[in-house]
Design a protein around this motif. Structure first.
Motif, mmCIF file in Angstrom:
data_model
loop_
_atom_site.group_PDB
_atom_site.id
_atom_site.type_symbol
_atom_site.label_atom_id
_atom_site.label_comp_id
_atom_site.label_asym_id
_atom_site.label_seq_id
_atom_site.Cartn_x
_atom_site.Cartn_y
_atom_site.Cartn_z
ATOM 1 N N SER A 36 48.322 4.564 15.827
ATOM 2 C CA SER A 36 48.596 3.130 15.805
ATOM 3 C C SER A 36 48.870 2.674 14.367
ATOM 4 O O SER A 36 48.178 3.085 13.440
ATOM 5 N N GLY A 37 49.904 1.858 14.185
ATOM 6 C CA GLY A 37 50.257 1.376 12.845
ATOM 7 C C GLY A 37 51.182 2.314 12.103
ATOM 8 O O GLY A 37 51.524 2.077 10.944
ATOM 9 N N SER A 38 51.655 3.373 12.748
ATOM 10 C CA SER A 38 52.497 4.342 12.038
ATOM 11 C C SER A 38 53.967 3.925 11.998
ATOM 12 O O SER A 38 54.765 4.561 11.325
ATOM 13 N N LYS A 40 55.943 2.946 15.032
ATOM 14 C CA LYS A 40 56.710 3.219 16.257
ATOM 15 C C LYS A 40 57.443 1.962 16.755
ATOM 16 O O LYS A 40 58.651 1.994 17.038
ATOM 17 N N THR A 41 56.702 0.868 16.872
ATOM 18 C CA THR A 41 57.314 -0.367 17.369
ATOM 19 C C THR A 41 58.414 -0.848 16.424
ATOM 20 O O THR A 41 59.499 -1.268 16.874
ATOM 21 N N THR A 42 58.153 -0.752 15.122
ATOM 22 C CA THR A 42 59.161 -1.164 14.139
ATOM 23 C C THR A 42 60.447 -0.357 14.315
ATOM 24 O O THR A 42 61.554 -0.913 14.279
ATOM 25 N N LEU A 43 60.297 0.939 14.534
ATOM 26 C CA LEU A 43 61.475 1.796 14.709
ATOM 27 C C LEU A 43 62.302 1.345 15.928
ATOM 28 O O LEU A 43 63.529 1.246 15.846
HETATM 29 N N1 LIG Z 1 56.037 -8.581 11.691
HETATM 30 C C1 LIG Z 1 55.290 -7.854 10.833
HETATM 31 N N2 LIG Z 1 54.983 -8.360 9.637
HETATM 32 C C2 LIG Z 1 54.232 -7.641 8.751
HETATM 33 N N3 LIG Z 1 53.768 -6.419 9.003
HETATM 34 C C3 LIG Z 1 54.040 -5.849 10.203
HETATM 35 C C4 LIG Z 1 54.828 -6.545 11.182
HETATM 36 N N4 LIG Z 1 54.952 -5.748 12.269
HETATM 37 C C5 LIG Z 1 54.273 -4.613 11.978
HETATM 38 N N5 LIG Z 1 53.735 -4.665 10.744
HETATM 39 C C6 LIG Z 1 52.971 -3.601 10.081
HETATM 40 O O1 LIG Z 1 53.826 -2.478 9.993
HETATM 41 C C7 LIG Z 1 53.104 -1.291 10.309
HETATM 42 C C8 LIG Z 1 53.756 -0.587 11.492
HETATM 43 O O2 LIG Z 1 53.525 -1.376 12.642
HETATM 44 P P1 LIG Z 1 54.075 -0.962 14.074
HETATM 45 O O3 LIG Z 1 55.518 -0.663 13.925
HETATM 46 O O4 LIG Z 1 53.722 -2.036 15.014
HETATM 47 O O5 LIG Z 1 53.249 0.347 14.380
HETATM 48 P P2 LIG Z 1 52.887 1.039 15.772
HETATM 49 O O6 LIG Z 1 53.799 0.445 16.810
HETATM 50 O O7 LIG Z 1 53.107 2.485 15.521
HETATM 51 O O8 LIG Z 1 51.488 0.716 16.034
HETATM 52 C C9 LIG Z 1 51.685 -1.720 10.588
HETATM 53 O O9 LIG Z 1 50.913 -1.513 9.424
HETATM 54 C C10 LIG Z 1 51.778 -3.170 10.900
HETATM 55 O O10 LIG Z 1 50.624 -3.842 10.487
#
Ligand SMILES: Nc1ncnc2c1ncn2[C@@H]1O[C@H](COP(=O)(O)OP(=O)(O)O)[C@@H](O)[C@H]1O
Ligand SMILES: [Mg+2]
Lengths: 220, 292
Positions: A36-38, A40-43
């Motif tokens: 979690s936090g790596s 994935k969602t951002t990608l």
């Molecule tokens: N809108 C945002 N603004 C600032 N930081 C973000 C935002 N979305 C995600 N993050 C940060 O970017 C990192 C990757 O998040 P995320 O892509 O959600 O990871 P995962 O889906 O793998 O859990 C995390 O440290 C999260 O806190």
């Protein structure tokens, strides 16, 4: 079908993805994994242009996202079905209308919409729930509504963010069967998950992230 | 702007779901348009009442005694050449006396012991409709006064000035009221659409992620603004008509002047249409200014 070349994404206070490169071919079914936090969602968000990369290039279904005008984003998104991690179901609309929305935003006629929505709901075993509202459904049922909405318009790419996140193993199993069916029809799939069971021993491509860095691409 | 049938359905859903906000806006718009239509009604009736007055308006030019037919004809010819003059009629003193006598039929004693006609010959001048303004008339009377053979000029100077100030007053006040209220109505529609938009941001965000265009997202709001405006227009139309009917049937026995008031039929089209346009204008401004 999806290509990342040296992509970096920074949020205000931190780097979410650093120098990521990979390719997913047309018709492939691939996974992104990592704690979690790596990132994935951002990608996934970068793929459907909900976020913009700070460096590097992304191309999706023949679209170079660098060159994409804001007015073209809707048309890119119509090629991509997304199973959102937070579902994004509309609480004031029933199951039918939630799924139909993906077709209505395209201006499709209501008769054709009825046929397609019922057909899709049947394929996720929710035909009998079409008049229910999201609040009255179990987590697994809501998950399947989201999947139905993502696939109803026959997208070329389907992205799923933790699609089995809060499902019991049996329901997770049936969701994966649905995904395999969709993939068998030629849809390119990218599934973000921290659940090893989904890709173990499948031989499919797995993109491993850790703290925003790509730590390996290889068969599961 | 693509208006799919579904845009109308979304607008209808929002009109239903947010019926209290929408009703409030409709009533606000209706009261604004009601004030405007009362102002229009007053202006229309003032105009209708005073519209025929210029035709009745006439100058009377009293002539010197024993001017002689030739000089009188020359004078008439000169007057007829003037641009603002429509008609000149010669009234010999005998005719004037006859008219006076019929007017004072019941008071014949006035004329007792009068063996010579004390009235002068006169000319009655009617002006062209567009020339009846205080400035024009003043200029004309100045000119005529300097002509040979003219003894005196008589016209309703004060009446004319009063009439004109009433008319221009009504126009100025009416236009200012209308301008302010029109701006107010556009603002009400603008604010309503903005509120409706913010109450649906989550849904709109989802539509966008599914691939909705800006036009698809905006169209329902513009339809909704138009419907709210038009509903306001229709309600104001009904109210002003009821008001007119009540005044006509109940008040005219107290104030007889009111029995002559007219209802301009244009309002039947004007009110719903202007409501629609103002509503759409407010909505277009609102969605145009939003960032999404
Ligand atoms: N809108 C945002 N603004 C600032 N930081 C973000 C935002 N979305 C995600 N993050 C940060 O970017 C990192 C990757 O998040 P995320 O892509 O959600 O990871 P995962 O889906 O793998 O859990 C995390 O440290 C999260 O806190
Ligand atoms: Mg995530």
């Amino acid at each position: 079908m999806i290509q990342f070349s040296n992509v970096t994404k920074d949020y205000e206070n931190q780097t979410a993805l650093r120098d990521i490169s990979f390719v997913i071919e047309k018709g492939e079914m691939a996974f992104i994994t990592g704690p979690s936090g790596s990132g994935k969602t951002t990608l996934l968000k970068l793929i459907y242009s909900a976020e913009k990369p700070d460096r590097g290039n992304i191309s999706v279904a023949g679209w170079d996202l660098d060159q994409l005008k804001a007015s073209s984003i809707p048309y890119l998104r119509r090629n991509i079905g997304v199973v959102f991690q937070d579902f994004r179901l509309l609480g004031n609309r029933n199951v039918f209308d939630n799924v139909a929305m993906a077709l209505r935003i395209r201006g499709m006629g209501e008769r054709e919409i009825r046929t397609k929505v019922f057909e899709t709901l049947k394929s996720v075993n929710l035909r009998h729930k079409s008049d229910s509202y999201p609040k009255g459904l179990s987590g697994g049922e809501q998950q399947r509504v989201v999947i139905a909405r993502a696939m109803v318009a026959d997208p070329t790419v389907l992205l799923a963010d933790e699609p089995t996140g809060n499902l019991d193993p049996d329901t997770a199993e049936s969701v994966m069967r649905t995904f395999k069916d969709i993939n068998a029809r030629g849809t390119t799939m990218l599934i973000a998950t921290h659940n090893r069971e989904l890709y173990r021993n499948t031989g499919r491509k797995v993109i491993r992230l850790e703290g925003g860095t790509l730590v390996g691409v290889g068969p599961g | 702007m693509s208006m799919s049938p579904y845009s109308f359905r979304l607008a209808a859903q929002s009109l239903h779901r947010e019926k209290w906000i929408n009703l409030l806006s409709v009533l606000t718009i209706a009261s604004g348009l009601l004030v405007i239509s009362v102002a229009l009604l007053v202006a229309y009736n003032v105009n209708a009442a005073t519209g025929k007055l210029p035709e009745k308006f006439a100058l009377t030019v009293y002539l010197n005694d024993n001017l002689g037919r030739e000089k009188i004809d020359a004078l008439i010819g000169a007057l007829k050449k003037k641009q603002s003059v429509a008609q000149v009629r010669f009234i010999p003193k005998d005719e004037a006396m006859k008219e006076l006598k019929t007017m004072l039929k019941n008071a014949n004693y006035v004329f007792e012991g009068l063996d010579e006609n004390p009235l002068p010959d006169s000319l009655e001048i009617r002006l062209k409709r567009e020339a009846v303004s205080p400035e024009e008339v003043k200029k004309l009377t100045g000119d005529i006064g300097r002509m040979q053979g003219v003894a005196e000029i008589d016209y309703g100077e004060k009446f004319l000035a009063a009439l004109h100030s009433v008319k221009s007053g009504v126009r100025t006040v009416g236009l200012s009221i209308i301008t302010i209220i029109v701006a107010g109505i556009i603002f009400v529609c603008y604010s309503t659409v903005k509120i409706l938009f913010y109450r649906r941001t989550e849904e709109i965000e989802t539509f966008k992620l599914l691939g909705a265009t800006r036009a698809f997202i905006r169209a329902p709001f513009i339809i909704e603004g138009g419907v709210i405006g038009m509903a306001g227009g229709l309600i104001s139309l009904m109210s002003v008509y009821v008001l007119y009917y009540v005044v006509l049937t109940r008040m005219s026995s107290v104030v007889p002047l009111l029995s002559n008031i007219l209802f301009p039929l244009d309002l039947f089209l004007l009110l719903p249409l202007s409501g629609l346009l103002l509503g759409v204008a407010g909505a277009v401004i609102a969605v145009g200014r939003l960032r999404y």
